[in-house]
Design a protein around this motif. Structure first.
Motif, short mmCIF file in Angstrom:
data_model
loop_
_atom_site.label_atom_id
_atom_site.label_comp_id
_atom_site.label_asym_id
_atom_site.label_seq_id
_atom_site.Cartn_x
_atom_site.Cartn_y
_atom_site.Cartn_z
N UNK A 1 0.84 -1.21 0.00
CA UNK A 1 0.00 0.00 0.00
C UNK A 1 0.87 1.26 0.00
N UNK A 2 2.00 1.19 0.68
CA UNK A 2 2.92 2.33 0.72
C UNK A 2 3.82 2.40 -0.51
N UNK A 3 3.69 1.43 -1.42
CA UNK A 3 4.51 1.41 -2.63
C UNK A 3 5.93 0.94 -2.41
N UNK A 4 6.17 0.20 -1.32
CA UNK A 4 7.53 -0.24 -1.00
C UNK A 4 7.79 -1.70 -1.38
N UNK A 5 6.76 -2.43 -1.82
CA UNK A 5 6.97 -3.78 -2.31
C UNK A 5 6.83 -4.85 -1.26
N UNK A 6 6.48 -6.06 -1.72
CA UNK A 6 6.24 -7.19 -0.82
C UNK A 6 7.53 -7.68 -0.17
N UNK A 7 8.64 -7.65 -0.91
CA UNK A 7 9.90 -8.18 -0.37
C UNK A 7 10.31 -7.41 0.87
N UNK A 8 10.22 -6.09 0.80
CA UNK A 8 10.57 -5.28 1.97
C UNK A 8 9.61 -5.58 3.13
N UNK A 9 8.35 -5.83 2.80
CA UNK A 9 7.39 -6.20 3.83
C UNK A 9 7.77 -7.48 4.54
N UNK A 10 8.19 -8.49 3.75
CA UNK A 10 8.65 -9.74 4.36
C UNK A 10 9.88 -9.52 5.24
N UNK A 11 10.83 -8.72 4.73
CA UNK A 11 12.05 -8.47 5.49
C UNK A 11 11.75 -7.79 6.83
N UNK A 12 10.92 -6.77 6.79
CA UNK A 12 10.57 -6.07 8.02
C UNK A 12 9.79 -6.98 8.97
N UNK A 13 8.91 -7.81 8.40
CA UNK A 13 8.18 -8.76 9.24
C UNK A 13 9.15 -9.70 9.95
N UNK A 14 10.18 -10.16 9.22
CA UNK A 14 11.19 -11.02 9.85
C UNK A 14 11.96 -10.31 10.93
N UNK A 15 12.30 -9.04 10.68
CA UNK A 15 13.01 -8.26 11.70
C UNK A 15 12.17 -8.14 12.97
N UNK B 1 9.56 -10.05 14.15
CA UNK B 1 9.30 -11.27 14.93
C UNK B 1 10.59 -11.99 15.32
N UNK B 2 11.73 -11.52 14.79
CA UNK B 2 13.00 -12.18 15.05
C UNK B 2 13.56 -11.89 16.44
N UNK B 3 14.72 -12.47 16.72
CA UNK B 3 15.29 -12.38 18.07
C UNK B 3 15.74 -10.98 18.46
N UNK B 4 15.90 -10.06 17.47
CA UNK B 4 16.45 -8.75 17.80
C UNK B 4 15.40 -7.70 18.13
N UNK B 5 14.10 -8.03 17.94
CA UNK B 5 13.04 -7.07 18.26
C UNK B 5 12.07 -7.69 19.26
N UNK C 1 21.61 -8.36 10.79
CA UNK C 1 22.37 -7.91 11.95
C UNK C 1 22.09 -6.43 12.20
N UNK C 2 21.01 -6.17 12.94
CA UNK C 2 20.63 -4.78 13.22
C UNK C 2 21.64 -4.08 14.12
N UNK C 3 22.42 -4.88 14.83
CA UNK C 3 23.44 -4.29 15.70
C UNK C 3 24.42 -3.46 14.88
N UNK C 4 24.75 -3.96 13.67
CA UNK C 4 25.64 -3.22 12.78
C UNK C 4 25.03 -1.88 12.38
N UNK C 5 23.72 -1.91 12.11
CA UNK C 5 23.04 -0.68 11.71
C UNK C 5 23.03 0.33 12.84
N UNK C 6 22.77 -0.13 14.05
CA UNK C 6 22.73 0.79 15.20
C UNK C 6 24.13 1.29 15.58
#
Length: 602
Positions: free
Chosen positions: A26-40, A42-46, A284-289
């Motif tokens: 809906x935001x025009x960002x694509x399904x792949x990015x949606x899957x990636x964010x969903x994984x982030x 529900x994953x161990x880092x969030x 590895x969100x730690x790298x991003x932060x």
């Protein structure tokens, strides 16, 4: 308890996908990015709903396998050969130039070997087909020369994944945990063996499954081929991805390719979604932060390099820089295969985990930035002006484009859905008049028969929109619905009336009840399958009884005209039994009166 946990994890995956993907689309960002964010999330880092990401990654790898199989199916070798210069030169130039520039950039900033830098460069040179194609369709450039150039680049990139995997395996210091690498000639012999097996084993297997099994059995046979070839390639030291791609390519000219692609699509979509969710969990969100500026700078540098290379190549091909930048932004993100290649590089001990983590993170950030950048660039320039210029350029160069740049495809004027005795007669008449047509049938014997005479035919259910589109219904002028089943016929008519109302429908009707239903759907003059042959038999009967040929023909003409009137009347009240009986009684009386008057005149 473990079983409950697995079920709970499955619910988490599905819930995350169902929520994230529609929102991001809906935001025009694509399904792949949606899957990636969903994984982030529900994953161990969030949220920490799922901690064990390795098992999910192993299962989700089958999504990439299915993706490569479908890509192989869609690469028709004949069409690929016709457009070999466009795909090879244009796409190859984009990949190599981008890879060299990225590798040089990495060597200046980081302590890498040239082999490592080059493999990373090749990996990041690939774009996301799943991201770019919907963007090009949304911007309405897919049918324009600019869109065709973009698609050629994406096609070349999809084909380049396998050579890059082989290059990576050859450069790796040791084989993966699968054991010692076998001699190179074992893999070559295996590939040659698969080419032979495709003719003597795969196609006969699919034919048997289609002829004697059900649709589910055909799907099972397709999955058996994909997974079997993938396992064999893995056993000889190659990759499952290579096996799946090879299996798809070998079946690309099979009559069952479209049915297989349609049946495997749900498996591919779900498993590929799981793959991206698993990748998101492992980011590895730690790298991003810890290094946000570095990661963002690397992502923007990657996109800048790719946009510049694409704009330069298109400038050489007589496109403006504005058009080149526009297409370049849509292809600037890293691709989904970067996750596959980096996972292989880490497994083969070719790259350290920290480097692959940075690469995967940069690809994810570049995907996130693509949608907003396209929207921003579209607002910066006037989209309508760009499209008008592209259309003008297309007309200007229409006559000068070579046949290789615009390969001549078989464009049918007629689609015959159902190629039994009824459809075959129509096909023979069309052939005699040099009218191009495609045939679509769920009978494997009919398909094999057609192939012997060079007719382009498709195996599958004519009531499926994807198979009708594969057969060419978009470009066709007429669709002949000659299937046996009443329900199947009605389903095809409803589908085409809704999606392609411009296509004229010639529909075979099994009986009067079928005719009534077709008339309700807006079909003009349904063809009753035994009506004309019965009239012909009646005329022969009259001749044998002593009627002259003129008398017989006149009698048949009177009956036909009266019967068509009756059919129109009864179609209006066919749901009312009492009214139908009255119409039938009135019709019999009127017919007797007509024949009586005709006899008096004679």
């Amino acid at each position: 308890m473990e079983q409950h946990q697995s079920l709970l994890h499955a619910i988490y995956y599905l819930l995350a996908a169902v929520i994230a993907v529609p929102v991001f689309r809906r935001w025009g960002l694509g399904a792949i990015l949606g899957y990636l964010v969903a994984g982030v999330v529900i994953g161990p880092q969030v949220l920490g709903l799922i901690f064990e990401t390795e098992s999910a990654m192993h299962l989700s790898e089958f999504g990439v396998v299915m993706l490569l199989f479908v890509i192989g199916l869609e690469l028709n070798p004949e069409q690929l050969w016709k457009s070999r210069y466009e795909v090879g030169l244009l796409g190859g130039a984009q990949i190599l130039l981008s890879a060299v520039v990225i590798a040089a950039f990495l060597l200046m900033l980081f302590s890498l070997t040239w082999q490592q830098a080059f493999v990373i460069g090749l990996t990041l040179a690939l774009s996301s087909t799943a991201f770019a194609v919907p963007l090009m369709e949304e911007q309405k450039i897919m049918g324009l020369p600019l869109g065709r150039k973009g698609f050629s680049m994406l096609l070349s990139q999809d084909m380049a994944v396998i050579p890059i995997l082989l290059l990576l395996a050859s450069m790796a210091p040791v084989a993966s945990s699968h054991g010692e690498r076998l001699p190179w000639w074992v893999g070559v012999l295996t590939v040659l063996g698969m080419i032979v097996a495709a003719r003597v084993l795969f196609n006969p297997l699919l034919k048997l499954a289609a002829k004697y099994g059900s649709r589910e059995i055909l799907t099972a046979a397709g999955l058996l081929i994909v997974l079997g070839v993938s396992l064999l390639m893995l056993t000889v030291g190659l990759s499952m991805s290579l096996g799946a791609f090879l299996a798809g390519l070998l079946l690309a000219q099979s009559s069952y390719r479209h049915q297989l692609a349609a049946d495997i699509e749900p498996f591919k979509g779900l498993l590929l979604g799981l793959f991206f969710i698993a990748v998101g969990m492992s980011l590895n969100l730690k790298l991003l932060f810890e290094h946000p500026l570095l990661v963002m700078a690397l992502a923007l540098a990657l996109m800048t390099i790719k946009v510049g290379v694409i704009a330069l190549i298109l400038k050489v091909r007589k496109f403006s820089f504005r058009e080149g930048i526009f297409l370049g932004i849509m292809l600037a993100q890293g691709g989904e295969f970067a996750f596959v290649l980096m996972a292989s590089a880490e497994e083969l001990n070719f790259l350290p985990a920290v480097i692959t983590s940075y690469v995967v993170l940069v690809v994810g950030i570049s995907m996130a930035l693509t949608g907003p950048l396209v929207i921003g660039y579209e607002r910066l320039i006037q989209r309508t002006t760009l499209q008008e210029k592209a259309l003008a350029d297309m007309e200007l160069h229409k006559e000068s484009l070579s046949a290789l740049e615009q390969p001549q495809e078989h464009k049918p004027e007629v689609i015959i859905a159902g190629f039994g005795r009824f459809g075959q007669i129509i096909g023979r008449i069309l052939t005699a008049n040099n009218i191009p047509y495609n045939a679509l049938d769920r009978n494997a014997d009919h398909i094999e028969f057609l192939k012997q005479f060079g007719v382009q035919s498709y195996y599958g259910d004519p009531a499926r929109l994807d198979l009708l589109e594969a057969a060419g219904v978009r470009e066709a002028k007429v669709l002949v619905v000659a299937v046996d089943g009443v329900e199947e016929s009605l389903k095809v008519v409803r589908l085409v009336k809704e999606k392609y109302p411009h296509v004229a429908l010639i529909v075979r009707a099994r009986d009067r009840a079928h005719v009534y239903q077709l008339v309700e759907l807006g079909v003009e003059n349904p063809i009753r399958e035994i009506y004309e042959s019965s009239l012909s038999a009646a005329m022969q009967t009259l001749l044998e009884l002593g009627f002259t040929e003129g008398q017989s023909q006149n009698t048949i003409d009177l009956f036909r005209e009266h019967d068509e009137q009756m059919l129109q009347k009864s179609s209006l009240v066919h749901n009312d039994l009492a009214a139908m009986i009255k119409v039938a009684e009135d019709g019999r009386r009127e017919l007797k009166e007509l024949f009586a008057k005709d006899t008096q005149i004679q």
